[in-house]
Enzyme design. Structure first.
Site, PDB file in Angstrom:
ATOM      1  N   GLU A 177      11.990 -22.318 -33.186  1.00 43.55           N
ATOM      2  CA  GLU A 177      10.549 -22.259 -32.928  1.00 43.55           C
ATOM      3  C   GLU A 177       9.751 -22.850 -34.094  1.00 43.55           C
ATOM      4  O   GLU A 177       8.731 -23.498 -33.898  1.00 43.55           O
ATOM      5  CB  GLU A 177      10.150 -20.795 -32.719  1.00 43.55           C
ATOM      6  CG  GLU A 177       8.686 -20.561 -32.439  1.00 43.55           C
ATOM      7  CD  GLU A 177       8.393 -19.098 -32.121  1.00 43.55           C
ATOM      8  OE1 GLU A 177       9.190 -18.228 -32.531  1.00 43.55           O
ATOM      9  OE2 GLU A 177       7.386 -18.827 -31.446  1.00 43.55           O
TER      10      GLU A 177
ATOM     11  N   GLU B  70       9.708 -11.047 -25.422  1.00 45.14           N
ATOM     12  CA  GLU B  70       8.802 -12.018 -24.829  1.00 45.14           C
ATOM     13  C   GLU B  70       9.511 -12.637 -23.609  1.00 45.14           C
ATOM     14  O   GLU B  70       9.362 -12.164 -22.511  1.00 45.14           O
ATOM     15  CB  GLU B  70       8.382 -13.057 -25.874  1.00 45.14           C
ATOM     16  CG  GLU B  70       6.974 -13.524 -25.609  1.00 45.14           C
ATOM     17  CD  GLU B  70       6.291 -14.134 -26.832  1.00 45.14           C
ATOM     18  OE1 GLU B  70       5.374 -14.911 -26.613  1.00 45.14           O
ATOM     19  OE2 GLU B  70       6.658 -13.833 -27.983  1.00 45.14           O
TER      20      GLU B  70
HETATM   21  C1  BGC Z   1       5.446 -18.100 -27.496  1.00 43.77           C
HETATM   22  C2  BGC Z   1       5.169 -19.566 -27.314  1.00 43.77           C
HETATM   23  C3  BGC Z   1       3.869 -19.743 -26.653  1.00 43.77           C
HETATM   24  C4  BGC Z   1       2.861 -19.219 -27.620  1.00 43.77           C
HETATM   25  C5  BGC Z   1       1.475 -19.391 -27.191  1.00 43.77           C
HETATM   26  C6  BGC Z   1       4.398 -17.563 -28.404  1.00 43.77           C
HETATM   27  O1  BGC Z   1       4.542 -16.226 -28.654  1.00 43.77           O
HETATM   28  O2  BGC Z   1       6.716 -17.860 -27.954  1.00 43.77           O
HETATM   29  O3  BGC Z   1       6.153 -20.419 -27.278  1.00 43.77           O
HETATM   30  O4  BGC Z   1       3.579 -20.995 -26.166  1.00 43.77           O
HETATM   31  O5  BGC Z   1       3.120 -17.852 -27.930  1.00 43.77           O
HETATM   32  O6  BGC Z   1       0.723 -19.412 -28.265  1.00 43.77           O
END
Ligand code: BGC
Length: 866
Positions: A734, A463
């Protein structure tokens, strides 16, 4: 006077801002000092004989962002600047130390260089190995100065006469490449020889052509890598010569067999082309280059702080895991790469794999990386000590599994090189609580790991994208820790460039997702919240000027959605992403989409209205203010009962309503009381996700429940900020339960251990607990609002912030002998003023008052608890 800066940089090269701004700091021995006047001079020479701009004595207290207003500047020219000031005590300074800047190109036509790449017939453009490009040239006479301006489609590293040029990493950085591409400027005066010289450029895929997103898409911006370089040699005799990329260059591939942002690098040292960036090298087997037609109008000089190795760390130990891996423990979840040295037989294959955590059995765990390989393979050439660090990739890791290394592993042979945008550190926070201090360090590391040219969500899995929502929630905290002004200004220009014609805002900037991935509430609002925050913290009106159309377009986008222009209740949203009140198996918290979206719609509209006022756009301001009132009315009609009860019963809903001033009077009181009840019912724990978390404690303190906020912050069991620390976290996770109480993991699917979003609690520590705040009417700490909020049970807290005016400090400590008394020390830089406002329950012991106006200086007061 100190720190005379140009575009807030110290003696920068390669500035393409036609009218740069100057800032300086006053130093004064006395208290209560303001600047009364200044005089600024710009000249072509260091002795200021050929003046090009002289402001004369300007009666003004402006000492930051004084914008150049002289004759048009020439490109590729050095200008000198100095300033003197008069203060309100009648003290006049001498001229400051001279500073300088050098302009870059002001027009695309100044690029005579051509975009070059290896001929496709000789080297397959889609083959993984990195390209080498090379050219020899003659320097005829004594050189006075030499500059290289260079960029690429991909990522590049520059070499000149056998030496690497500069210390920048991951150049040219990541921008919205369809619209904007940065170039870098290097001073290579000392690297040239009279006689034969050679230039070499290594080009990798990077973000431009390499694999990106969880679909591992390639060629997102283009399908050919290419380099563009212009070397300007100025001779002592005044002559000038230009060496540029063109059809005469030669190309080859070399030892870098693969380099990808997510996946790592494969390097076969046996394929090194010894001496390839030196003049004497024989170009055997090299092929011609192709000149590509690619735009040059999109080129801009480096805007943000470039990426560098900002720190190195040594492993704290070597672990032998139960399943037999040999693993280095860096002691810190970090971002960058490992540099190592090795002595081994030719062909020895060394593999480094990178992971953030070990699993509950102590085994190496890479499940959460998803498809990202984060693997370095190095094949030794033999014959002595070899050193290696990768080129066009970075890894997020604490643990490194090492395979193929000869003999016992010696941790000393490995160094973690921490790579990120090289921003100046500005803020620090410490207090009496060890776990909070660790949390503060984790917040700092979260920023370090995720400010890699763009603000990313995470640095490890497939990502690492510029998620707008994450950036928005963290920016105020970030602006305390480091100087993020130009980092975000650059990213916001990309946001503006990628914004949809109807004002919609892509979820990630640079935009690399599909065309429907845009305009979620709280994510799209980055278009407004980020420039506004930069204005508050750095006071440069130009950011509002530049972004104003983009800000307004986002508000207009929201207005045009659905059939009620005062509600934002249609579209696809992330909601309170990862909120703990989500339904089973859902990522989306319980707070209704339309409430969140309308709340942010109101908030953004208010900020754009304020920006319009600041920019003197009165007509816009009036209609936006009216729009704001209508949205607030509609919010109340839709989400608040006639008796003042907020219809959505979640922590996030209450926090938003309070923070954005959407409820008044009885409704406000009931909302605050409801929030406290919800928190109590959760055992003083949060249930908020990405949207509510940054505001929860701010809202509680604002509503008069500071003690409740502090209780949440001090929790150590799940879910809380301190829980991960009890599990050994060195960064922000996270998920509140990234590692569960039984040691198992939340999931493989989406479980980053380095996501800065929840680090947004930092703002509460600096602005509320230590109490260093800005004043909207006099931003950038021209007028500081000290509003410290002692926390029950803590014996002290201290924050220091380097502002554009100088150091601001706020520190409170409980008196050891009498806990009813506290000392409060503050430092206020010259040319600023301050107000100290004490929270309810505190007065100044000597005057009995609760607030105080102050001029510059350092002061200590005694406070009494009531
Ligand atoms: C990311 C986030 C992002 C989110 C949006 C994720 O996969 O890591 O931090 O804001 O998707 O829903």
């Amino acid at each position: 006077m100190e720190r005379l800066r140009i575009e807030n940089k110290s003696n920068p090269l390669g500035v393409d801002v036609p009218r740069p701004a100057f800032s300086w700091q006053l130093r004064a021995a006395a208290n209560n000092v303001l600047q009364e006047a200044y005089r600024l001079q710009i000249a072509r020479d260091e002795r200021f004989a050929s003046l090009i701009w002289d402001t004369g004595k300007m009666v003004s207290d402006q000492s930051v962002h004084v914008v150049y207003n002289g004759p048009e500047l020439a490109s590729r020219t050095r200008y000198f600047v100095r300033v003197r000031v008069w203060d309100t005590h009648g003290v006049a300074t001498e001229w400051s130390k001279t500073a300088y800047w050098e302009t870059a190109f002001f027009s695309a036509s100044e690029w005579t260089a051509e975009w070059i790449t290896p001929q496709a017939a000789a080297i397959d453009p889609d083959a993984a190995p990195c390209h080498l490009l090379r050219k020899t040239f003659v320097v005829g006479r004594k050189v006075k100065s030499a500059r290289i301006y260079a960029t690429c489609l991909g990522l590049f590293e520059l070499h000149l006469n056998g030496r690497r040029v500069g210390d920048l990493q991951l150049t040219p950085g990541w921008t919205s490449y369809r619209h904007r591409l940065q170039y870098q400027t290097y001073d290579v005066t000392d690297q040239l020889f009279e006689g034969d010289n050679a230039l070499g450029i290594v080009v990798g895929n990077g973000w431009y052509k390499g694999m990106l997103t969880w679909h591992n898409k390639v060629n997102l911006f283009g399908d050919r890598r290419a380099a563009l370089l212009q070397l300007h040699i100025i001779y002592e005799d005044g002559g000038e010569e230009v060496v540029a990329t063109d059809a005469t260059w030669k190309a080859a591939t070399g030892p870098i067999l693969m380099s990808e942002i997510y996946h790592g690098e494969t390097y076969d040292a046996r394929l090194e082309k010894e001496g390839w960036t030196e003049a004497g090298y024989r170009e055997e087997g090299w092929c011609p280059v192709e000149v590509l037609k690619r735009p040059k109008e999109i080129l801009v000089a480096q805007e943000n702080p470039p990426c560098r190795i900002i720190q190195t760390i040594k492993p704290i130990g070597v672990i032998r895991t139960p399943s037999g891996d040999t693993v280095l423990d860096m002691g810190q979840n970090m971002v960058g790469w490992v540099e190592f040295r090795v002595e081994a037989a030719p062909g020895t294959r060394i593999v480094l794999r990178h992971a953030e955590v070990l699993d509950r059995d102590g085994n190496f765990y890479t499940g959460n990386l998803r498809s990202a390989k984060q693997t370095i393979e190095y094949i030794c050439k033999g014959g002595g000590v070899e050193r290696f660090a990768p080129h066009f990739t970075f890894q997020g890791f604490r643990y490194v599994a090492v395979e193929g290394f000869p003999g016992e592993i010696n941790p000393d042979d490995f160094t973690g090189q921490v790579v990120c945008s090289d921003m100046e550190q500005t803020g620090s926070f410490t207090c009496s609580e060890a776990l909070i201090n660790q949390l503060q360090r984790n917040i700092e590391w979260g920023q370090r790991g995720n400010f890699v040219d763009v603000p990313t969500d995470c640095p490890q899995r497939d990502e690492r994208l510029g998620w707008t929502g994450d950036a928005q929630v963290f920016i105020r905290t970030a602006a305390f820790l480091t100087d993020v002004a130009s980092f975000f200004a650059k990213w916001l220009r990309d946001l503006k460039a990628d914004q949809l014609p109807n004002g919609g805002v892509p979820h990630v900037i640079p935009h690399v997702l599909d065309e429907n991935s845009h305009s979620s509430a709280a994510w799209g609002d980055a278009a407004v919240i980020c420039p506004w925050t930069l204005y508050l913290c750095y006071g440069d009106k130009r950011i509002l000027e530049e972004q104003y159309d983009s800000m307004k377009a986002w508000v207009n986008y929201m207005r045009m959605q659905g059939d009620d222009e005062f509600l934002f209740n249609t579209g696809a949203h992330f909601g309170d992403w990862l909120g703990l009140d989500a339904k089973e198996n859902s990522y989306i918290g319980a707070t209704p989409f339309d409430l969140i979206a309308t709340a942010f719609y109101a908030y953004s509209t208010r900020l754009v209205a304020k920006s319009a006022r600041i920019l003197g756009k009165t007509g816009d301001a009036e209609s936006l203010e009216k729009l704001y009132e209508n949205i607030v009315d509609s919010f109340n009609r839709e989400f608040v009962t006639p008796n003042g009860r907020l219809a959505a019963h979640t922590q996030t809903a209450c926090a938003l309503a309070l923070m954005f001033d959407l409820v008044e009077g009885k409704a406000k009181e009931r909302t605050a009381a409801a929030l406290v009840k919800l928190v109590e019912a959760a055992g003083y724990h949060l249930t908020t996700g990405f949207v509510g978390t940054p505001y929860l404690c701010l809202a509680l303190t604002k509503a008069g429940y500071h003690d409740v906020a502090a209780k949440i912050v001090m929790q150590q069991d799940y879910p809380s900020w301190l829980y991960p620390i009890t599990r050994g976290a060195t960064t922000i996770w996270e998920h509140w339960d990234g590692i569960k109480e039984d040691g198992s993991f939340w999931s493989d699917e989406m479980n980053s251990y380095n996501h800065y979003a929840y680090g947004s609690i930092g703002e509460w520590f600096y602005r509320i607990v230590a109490g260093i705040d800005t004043d909207e009417d006099r931003p950038v700490y021209k007028h500081i609002r000290f509003r410290p909020h002692p926390v029950a049970g803590w014996s002290f807290a201290k924050a220091v912030l380097q502002t554009l005016y100088g150091e601001v400090r706020s520190e409170w400590a409980v008196n050891e002998a009498d806990s009813g008394l506290l000392t409060l020390s503050v430092a206020i830089p010259a040319n600023t003023t301050a107000t100290i406002e004490l929270p309810p329950g505190f007065i100044f012991a000597d005057t009995g008052r609760a607030s105080f106006e102050l001029g510059s200086g350092a002061y200590t007061f005694t406070l009494r608890r009531l």
